[in-house]
Scaffold this motif. Sequence first.
Motif, PDB file in Angstrom:
ATOM      1  N   LYS A  22       0.836  -1.208   0.000  1.00 21.59           N
ATOM      2  CA  LYS A  22       0.000   0.000   0.000  1.00 21.59           C
ATOM      3  C   LYS A  22       0.869   1.256   0.000  1.00 21.59           C
ATOM      4  N   THR A  25       2.512   1.635  -3.554  1.00 23.35           N
ATOM      5  CA  THR A  25       1.565   2.039  -4.595  1.00 23.35           C
ATOM      6  C   THR A  25       0.877   3.364  -4.292  1.00 23.35           C
ATOM      7  N   THR A  27      -1.420   3.838  -1.991  1.00 23.46           N
ATOM      8  CA  THR A  27      -2.830   3.645  -1.652  1.00 23.46           C
ATOM      9  C   THR A  27      -3.080   3.588  -0.147  1.00 23.46           C
ATOM     10  N   TYR A  28      -2.029   3.699   0.675  1.00 24.85           N
ATOM     11  CA  TYR A  28      -2.228   3.672   2.125  1.00 24.85           C
ATOM     12  C   TYR A  28      -2.862   4.975   2.574  1.00 24.85           C
ATOM     13  N   ARG A  29      -3.935   4.864   3.306  1.00 23.70           N
ATOM     14  CA  ARG A  29      -4.589   6.013   3.898  1.00 23.70           C
ATOM     15  C   ARG A  29      -4.843   5.700   5.367  1.00 23.70           C
TER      16      ARG A  29
END
Length: 77
Positions: A22, A25, A27-29
């Motif tokens: 994550k 890419t 996409t880690y939140r």
Amino acid sequence: MTLDTIVQECGAERFLEELGNKLITGTYRPPACRTERDSETGCEDSSLGIPVIADRVVDIDIQGYFDNIPHEKLIRA
């Protein structure tokens, strides 16, 4: 999610691998801060800012990364 839950449900290695993917890419939140009732005031809108395990892992990893860069190099960047 507790550390015990992570270990039992998916295993620490898989958790770290998924977290790493994550981060790579983008996409880690991080989840929103937990909101709980303040026992002193009775106010329910008191945001405690309790980090989840993933937040702590990311924080420690980033700190370790920057700790290995000389201070002079960070200032010039």
